[in-house]
Design a protein around this motif. Structure first.
Motif, PDB file in Angstrom:
ATOM      1  N   LEU A  66       0.827  -1.206   0.000  1.00  0.00           N
ATOM      2  CA  LEU A  66       0.000   0.000   0.000  1.00  0.00           C
ATOM      3  C   LEU A  66       0.862   1.257   0.000  1.00  0.00           C
ATOM      4  CD1 LEU A  66      -2.824  -1.046   2.463  1.00  0.00           C
ATOM      5  CD2 LEU A  66      -3.147  -0.339   0.085  1.00  0.00           C
ATOM      6  N   GLU A  67       1.950   1.237   0.736  1.00  0.00           N
ATOM      7  CA  GLU A  67       2.833   2.402   0.778  1.00  0.00           C
ATOM      8  C   GLU A  67       3.482   2.647  -0.583  1.00  0.00           C
ATOM      9  OE1 GLU A  67       4.545   5.748   2.022  1.00  0.00           O
ATOM     10  OE2 GLU A  67       3.094   4.605   3.179  1.00  0.00           O
ATOM     11  N   HIS A  68       3.800   1.564  -1.275  1.00  0.00           N
ATOM     12  CA  HIS A  68       4.479   1.691  -2.566  1.00  0.00           C
ATOM     13  C   HIS A  68       3.500   1.981  -3.708  1.00  0.00           C
ATOM     14  CE1 HIS A  68       6.675   0.303  -6.183  1.00  0.00           C
ATOM     15  NE2 HIS A  68       7.676   0.917  -5.576  1.00  0.00           N
ATOM     16  N   HIS A  69       2.352   1.308  -3.731  1.00  0.00           N
ATOM     17  CA  HIS A  69       1.426   1.395  -4.862  1.00  0.00           C
ATOM     18  C   HIS A  69       0.156   2.190  -4.581  1.00  0.00           C
ATOM     19  CE1 HIS A  69       3.702  -1.550  -7.196  1.00  0.00           C
ATOM     20  NE2 HIS A  69       3.782  -2.284  -6.106  1.00  0.00           N
ATOM     21  N   GLU A  70      -0.229   2.330  -3.340  1.00  0.00           N
ATOM     22  CA  GLU A  70      -1.443   3.013  -2.879  1.00  0.00           C
ATOM     23  C   GLU A  70      -2.724   2.236  -3.169  1.00  0.00           C
ATOM     24  OE1 GLU A  70      -0.553   7.720  -2.688  1.00  0.00           O
ATOM     25  OE2 GLU A  70      -1.110   6.956  -4.652  1.00  0.00           O
ATOM     26  N   LEU A  71      -2.828   1.583  -4.287  1.00  0.00           N
ATOM     27  CA  LEU A  71      -4.031   0.844  -4.677  1.00  0.00           C
ATOM     28  C   LEU A  71      -3.616  -0.571  -5.036  1.00  0.00           C
ATOM     29  CD1 LEU A  71      -7.106   1.269  -5.274  1.00  0.00           C
ATOM     30  CD2 LEU A  71      -6.434   1.611  -7.653  1.00  0.00           C
ATOM     31  N   ILE A  72      -4.141  -1.559  -4.301  1.00  0.00           N
ATOM     32  CA  ILE A  72      -3.753  -2.949  -4.537  1.00  0.00           C
ATOM     33  C   ILE A  72      -4.978  -3.852  -4.505  1.00  0.00           C
ATOM     34  CG2 ILE A  72      -1.447  -2.647  -3.542  1.00  0.00           C
ATOM     35  CD1 ILE A  72      -2.492  -4.203  -1.068  1.00  0.00           C
ATOM     36  N   LYS A  73      -4.801  -5.029  -5.080  1.00  0.00           N
ATOM     37  CA  LYS A  73      -5.812  -6.077  -4.988  1.00  0.00           C
ATOM     38  C   LYS A  73      -5.248  -7.208  -4.141  1.00  0.00           C
ATOM     39  CE  LYS A  73      -8.313  -5.452  -9.330  1.00  0.00           C
ATOM     40  NZ  LYS A  73      -8.656  -6.080 -10.618  1.00  0.00           N
ATOM     41  N   VAL A  74      -6.095  -7.751  -3.277  1.00  0.00           N
ATOM     42  CA  VAL A  74      -5.716  -8.870  -2.416  1.00  0.00           C
ATOM     43  C   VAL A  74      -6.725  -9.985  -2.648  1.00  0.00           C
ATOM     44  CG1 VAL A  74      -5.383  -9.636  -0.034  1.00  0.00           C
ATOM     45  CG2 VAL A  74      -4.781  -7.304  -0.682  1.00  0.00           C
ATOM     46  N   LYS A  75      -6.227 -11.190  -2.869  1.00  0.00           N
ATOM     47  CA  LYS A  75      -7.096 -12.341  -3.078  1.00  0.00           C
ATOM     48  C   LYS A  75      -7.173 -13.144  -1.785  1.00  0.00           C
ATOM     49  CE  LYS A  75      -8.053 -15.919  -6.407  1.00  0.00           C
ATOM     50  NZ  LYS A  75      -7.657 -16.514  -7.679  1.00  0.00           N
ATOM     51  N   VAL A  76      -8.396 -13.393  -1.336  1.00  0.00           N
ATOM     52  CA  VAL A  76      -8.619 -14.115  -0.080  1.00  0.00           C
ATOM     53  C   VAL A  76      -9.175 -15.488  -0.421  1.00  0.00           C
ATOM     54  CG1 VAL A  76      -9.829 -14.097   2.119  1.00  0.00           C
ATOM     55  CG2 VAL A  76      -9.054 -11.953   1.113  1.00  0.00           C
ATOM     56  N   GLY A  77      -8.506 -16.528   0.077  1.00  0.00           N
ATOM     57  CA  GLY A  77      -8.843 -17.889  -0.301  1.00  0.00           C
ATOM     58  C   GLY A  77      -9.868 -18.588   0.556  1.00  0.00           C
ATOM     59  N   ALA A  78     -10.515 -17.927   1.487  1.00  0.00           N
ATOM     60  CA  ALA A  78     -11.506 -18.583   2.339  1.00  0.00           C
ATOM     61  C   ALA A  78     -12.723 -18.972   1.517  1.00  0.00           C
ATOM     62  CB  ALA A  78     -11.911 -17.662   3.483  1.00  0.00           C
ATOM     63  N   SER A  79     -13.286 -20.139   1.793  1.00  0.00           N
ATOM     64  CA  SER A  79     -14.424 -20.611   1.008  1.00  0.00           C
ATOM     65  C   SER A  79     -15.747 -20.032   1.501  1.00  0.00           C
ATOM     66  CB  SER A  79     -14.477 -22.140   1.042  1.00  0.00           C
ATOM     67  OG  SER A  79     -14.605 -22.576   2.379  1.00  0.00           O
ATOM     68  N   ASP A  80     -15.833 -19.696   2.775  1.00  0.00           N
ATOM     69  CA  ASP A  80     -17.054 -19.148   3.355  1.00  0.00           C
ATOM     70  C   ASP A  80     -17.112 -17.644   3.134  1.00  0.00           C
ATOM     71  OD1 ASP A  80     -19.393 -18.888   4.871  1.00  0.00           O
ATOM     72  OD2 ASP A  80     -18.263 -18.634   6.727  1.00  0.00           O
ATOM     73  N   ARG A  81     -18.234 -17.141   2.663  1.00  0.00           N
ATOM     74  CA  ARG A  81     -18.373 -15.714   2.354  1.00  0.00           C
ATOM     75  C   ARG A  81     -18.206 -14.840   3.593  1.00  0.00           C
ATOM     76  NH1 ARG A  81     -22.776 -13.227  -1.547  1.00  0.00           N
ATOM     77  NH2 ARG A  81     -21.986 -11.120  -1.544  1.00  0.00           N
ATOM     78  N   ASP A  82     -18.781 -15.256   4.708  1.00  0.00           N
ATOM     79  CA  ASP A  82     -18.656 -14.475   5.942  1.00  0.00           C
ATOM     80  C   ASP A  82     -17.207 -14.431   6.427  1.00  0.00           C
ATOM     81  OD1 ASP A  82     -21.370 -13.902   5.975  1.00  0.00           O
ATOM     82  OD2 ASP A  82     -21.854 -15.681   7.166  1.00  0.00           O
ATOM     83  N   ALA A  83     -16.498 -15.551   6.274  1.00  0.00           N
ATOM     84  CA  ALA A  83     -15.084 -15.596   6.667  1.00  0.00           C
ATOM     85  C   ALA A  83     -14.257 -14.667   5.777  1.00  0.00           C
ATOM     86  CB  ALA A  83     -14.558 -17.023   6.581  1.00  0.00           C
ATOM     87  N   ARG A  84     -14.557 -14.648   4.472  1.00  0.00           N
ATOM     88  CA  ARG A  84     -13.857 -13.735   3.549  1.00  0.00           C
ATOM     89  C   ARG A  84     -14.098 -12.289   3.939  1.00  0.00           C
ATOM     90  NH1 ARG A  84     -15.728 -16.961  -0.883  1.00  0.00           N
ATOM     91  NH2 ARG A  84     -17.358 -15.425  -1.235  1.00  0.00           N
ATOM     92  N   ASP A  85     -15.364 -11.943   4.205  1.00  0.00           N
ATOM     93  CA  ASP A  85     -15.691 -10.570   4.592  1.00  0.00           C
ATOM     94  C   ASP A  85     -14.965 -10.171   5.867  1.00  0.00           C
ATOM     95  OD1 ASP A  85     -17.327 -10.265   2.415  1.00  0.00           O
ATOM     96  OD2 ASP A  85     -19.187 -10.639   3.516  1.00  0.00           O
ATOM     97  N   ALA A  86     -14.902 -11.090   6.835  1.00  0.00           N
ATOM     98  CA  ALA A  86     -14.220 -10.805   8.099  1.00  0.00           C
ATOM     99  C   ALA A  86     -12.719 -10.626   7.882  1.00  0.00           C
ATOM    100  CB  ALA A  86     -14.485 -11.929   9.102  1.00  0.00           C
ATOM    101  N   MET A  87     -12.123 -11.463   7.037  1.00  0.00           N
ATOM    102  CA  MET A  87     -10.687 -11.360   6.767  1.00  0.00           C
ATOM    103  C   MET A  87     -10.358 -10.056   6.048  1.00  0.00           C
ATOM    104  SD  MET A  87      -9.856 -15.226   5.578  1.00  0.00           S
ATOM    105  CE  MET A  87      -8.156 -15.515   6.013  1.00  0.00           C
ATOM    106  N   ILE A  88     -11.172  -9.688   5.071  1.00  0.00           N
ATOM    107  CA  ILE A  88     -10.945  -8.443   4.329  1.00  0.00           C
ATOM    108  C   ILE A  88     -11.096  -7.248   5.254  1.00  0.00           C
ATOM    109  CG2 ILE A  88     -11.903  -6.963   2.511  1.00  0.00           C
ATOM    110  CD1 ILE A  88     -12.534  -9.630   0.991  1.00  0.00           C
ATOM    111  N   ALA A  89     -12.116  -7.257   6.097  1.00  0.00           N
ATOM    112  CA  ALA A  89     -12.316  -6.163   7.053  1.00  0.00           C
ATOM    113  C   ALA A  89     -11.150  -6.072   8.025  1.00  0.00           C
ATOM    114  CB  ALA A  89     -13.625  -6.353   7.798  1.00  0.00           C
ATOM    115  N   ASP A  90     -10.625  -7.219   8.457  1.00  0.00           N
ATOM    116  CA  ASP A  90      -9.487  -7.243   9.381  1.00  0.00           C
ATOM    117  C   ASP A  90      -8.236  -6.683   8.717  1.00  0.00           C
ATOM    118  OD1 ASP A  90      -8.114  -7.799  11.766  1.00  0.00           O
ATOM    119  OD2 ASP A  90      -7.468  -9.752  11.003  1.00  0.00           O
ATOM    120  N   ILE A  91      -7.981  -7.072   7.468  1.00  0.00           N
ATOM    121  CA  ILE A  91      -6.811  -6.552   6.745  1.00  0.00           C
ATOM    122  C   ILE A  91      -6.929  -5.047   6.573  1.00  0.00           C
ATOM    123  CG2 ILE A  91      -5.619  -6.548   4.525  1.00  0.00           C
ATOM    124  CD1 ILE A  91      -6.343  -9.541   4.299  1.00  0.00           C
ATOM    125  N   ALA A  92      -8.103  -4.580   6.168  1.00  0.00           N
ATOM    126  CA  ALA A  92      -8.313  -3.143   5.967  1.00  0.00           C
ATOM    127  C   ALA A  92      -8.140  -2.371   7.274  1.00  0.00           C
ATOM    128  CB  ALA A  92      -9.696  -2.886   5.376  1.00  0.00           C
TER     129      ALA A  92
END
Length: 101
Positions: A43-69
């Motif tokens: 983020l410091e180098h590019h400012e805008l990035i894409k991250v791929k989250v491999g969790a199969s459960d939608r709620d788990a993906r949402d929680a992981m993305i929210a935690d990273i953010a």
């Protein structure tokens, strides 16, 4: 910097992110301190990035993305399926100039 984006800024960033590929992937180990450090550096180098989250459960993906953010103080621009787009203005080398409104 606040990580709240206006609708116009979100639309602009979605357009900018369209052509980029996912830089990082969250694997089976989940969110580690090393992963957060890599996302922070990207983020410091590019400012805008894409991250791929491999969790199969939608709620788990949402929680992981929210935690990273939250841990990287980044704004979630968009999430489609397993891919999230994150934005954080660089402290040293600002590259993306957001629209005002």
């Amino acid at each position: 910097m606040s990580n709240a984006l206006t609708a116009a800024q979100t639309r602009f960033l979605r357009g900018q992110a369209h052509g980029i590929k996912a830089m990082l992937q969250v694997g089976g180990k989940g969110i580690t301190d090393a992963l957060i450090a890599e996302v922070d550096a990207a983020l410091e180098h590019h400012e805008l990035i894409k991250v791929k989250v491999g969790a199969s459960d939608r709620d788990a993906r949402d929680a992981m993305i929210a935690d990273i953010a939250a841990r990287t103080e980044a704004a979630l621009v968009q999430r489609i399926g397993h891919v999230a787009v994150l934005y954080r203005q660089s402290k040293d080398r600002r590259q993306i100039v957001l629209p005002r409104s």
